[in-house]
Design a protein around this motif. Structure first.
Motif, PDB file in Angstrom:
ATOM      1  N   LYS A 160      32.893  53.789 -52.017  1.00 60.41           N
ATOM      2  CA  LYS A 160      32.558  52.474 -52.560  1.00 60.41           C
ATOM      3  C   LYS A 160      33.623  52.054 -53.565  1.00 60.41           C
ATOM      4  CE  LYS A 160      29.135  49.828 -55.053  1.00 60.41           C
ATOM      5  NZ  LYS A 160      27.924  49.849 -55.863  1.00 60.41           N
ATOM      6  N   HIS A 190      20.121  56.266 -48.475  1.00 58.87           N
ATOM      7  CA  HIS A 190      20.883  55.398 -49.356  1.00 58.87           C
ATOM      8  C   HIS A 190      20.999  54.045 -48.677  1.00 58.87           C
ATOM      9  CE1 HIS A 190      22.435  58.863 -51.761  1.00 58.87           C
ATOM     10  NE2 HIS A 190      22.177  59.471 -50.618  1.00 58.87           N
ATOM     11  N   SER A 191      20.709  52.972 -49.399  1.00 60.05           N
ATOM     12  CA  SER A 191      20.827  51.632 -48.834  1.00 60.05           C
ATOM     13  C   SER A 191      22.097  50.976 -49.353  1.00 60.05           C
ATOM     14  CB  SER A 191      19.602  50.783 -49.173  1.00 60.05           C
ATOM     15  OG  SER A 191      19.465  50.661 -50.567  1.00 60.05           O
ATOM     16  N   ILE A 192      22.787  50.311 -48.448  1.00 62.57           N
ATOM     17  CA  ILE A 192      24.023  49.604 -48.771  1.00 62.57           C
ATOM     18  C   ILE A 192      23.832  48.167 -48.318  1.00 62.57           C
ATOM     19  CG2 ILE A 192      26.481  49.436 -48.294  1.00 62.57           C
ATOM     20  CD1 ILE A 192      26.447  52.462 -47.678  1.00 62.57           C
ATOM     21  N   VAL A 207      32.432  53.698 -44.575  1.00 61.42           N
ATOM     22  CA  VAL A 207      31.239  54.487 -44.274  1.00 61.42           C
ATOM     23  C   VAL A 207      31.507  55.454 -43.128  1.00 61.42           C
ATOM     24  CG1 VAL A 207      28.826  54.345 -43.536  1.00 61.42           C
ATOM     25  CG2 VAL A 207      29.734  52.634 -45.083  1.00 61.42           C
ATOM     26  N   TYR A 217      30.036  58.107 -47.770  1.00 57.68           N
ATOM     27  CA  TYR A 217      30.700  56.813 -47.872  1.00 57.68           C
ATOM     28  C   TYR A 217      31.528  56.715 -49.148  1.00 57.68           C
ATOM     29  CZ  TYR A 217      26.846  55.196 -50.949  1.00 57.68           C
ATOM     30  OH  TYR A 217      25.931  55.053 -51.965  1.00 57.68           O
ATOM     31  N   TYR A 219      33.253  48.878 -48.978  1.00 55.15           N
ATOM     32  CA  TYR A 219      32.789  50.166 -48.449  1.00 55.15           C
ATOM     33  C   TYR A 219      33.634  50.691 -47.295  1.00 55.15           C
ATOM     34  CZ  TYR A 219      28.473  49.375 -51.027  1.00 55.15           C
ATOM     35  OH  TYR A 219      27.560  49.161 -52.029  1.00 55.15           O
TER      36      TYR A 219
END
Length: 123
Positions: A25, A98-100, A73, A23, A71
């Motif tokens: 950012k 990974h947390s978004i 992704v 991803y 983001y």
């Protein structure tokens, strides 16, 4: 089709491999890039410039989805979406999650896109 994006500025060249990208950012006028291998780096270009470059690569424009203002992704790395808790989970090639955190409407739209993509793949 080439899987690499090239960004150049002031005698510098940044090469981004879309096959490895988990991803992107946004960070003001910069973009952080997270690879599935665990590599993380930053380029001095905004997320909209990255998005435009991805759209020029027709094989990859459906693989990457813009989520809000922050983001982009790779949908192939998504394994869990929880709209109630407002979190999206992606996994890298090492098994690290990974947390978004994203707003509910963005996640609900994403769930619809993923549902549609799975339905088309089943046909």
């Amino acid at each position: 089709m080439q899987a690499k994006l090239r960004f150049s500025v002031y005698g510098e060249l940044y090469v981004v491999d879309l096959n490895q990208t988990m991803y992107f950012k946004a960070d003001d006028h910069y973009t952080h890039i997270y690879y599935t291998t665990g590599t993380h780096f930053m380029i001095p270009f905004g997320l909209s410039k990255v998005e435009d470059a991805i759209h020029e690569k027709q094989l990859f424009c459906k693989r990457f989805v813009r989520l809000g203002r922050t983001y982009i992704v790779n949908i192939g790395c998504i394994f869990h979406v929880n709209a109630m808790k407002q979190v999206l989970f992606v996994s890298d090639s090492r098994g690290v999650n990974h947390s978004i955190h994203l707003p509910k409407p963005v996640l609900r739209t994403l769930m619809g896109l993923l549902d549609e993509a799975v339905s088309q793949a089943d046909k």
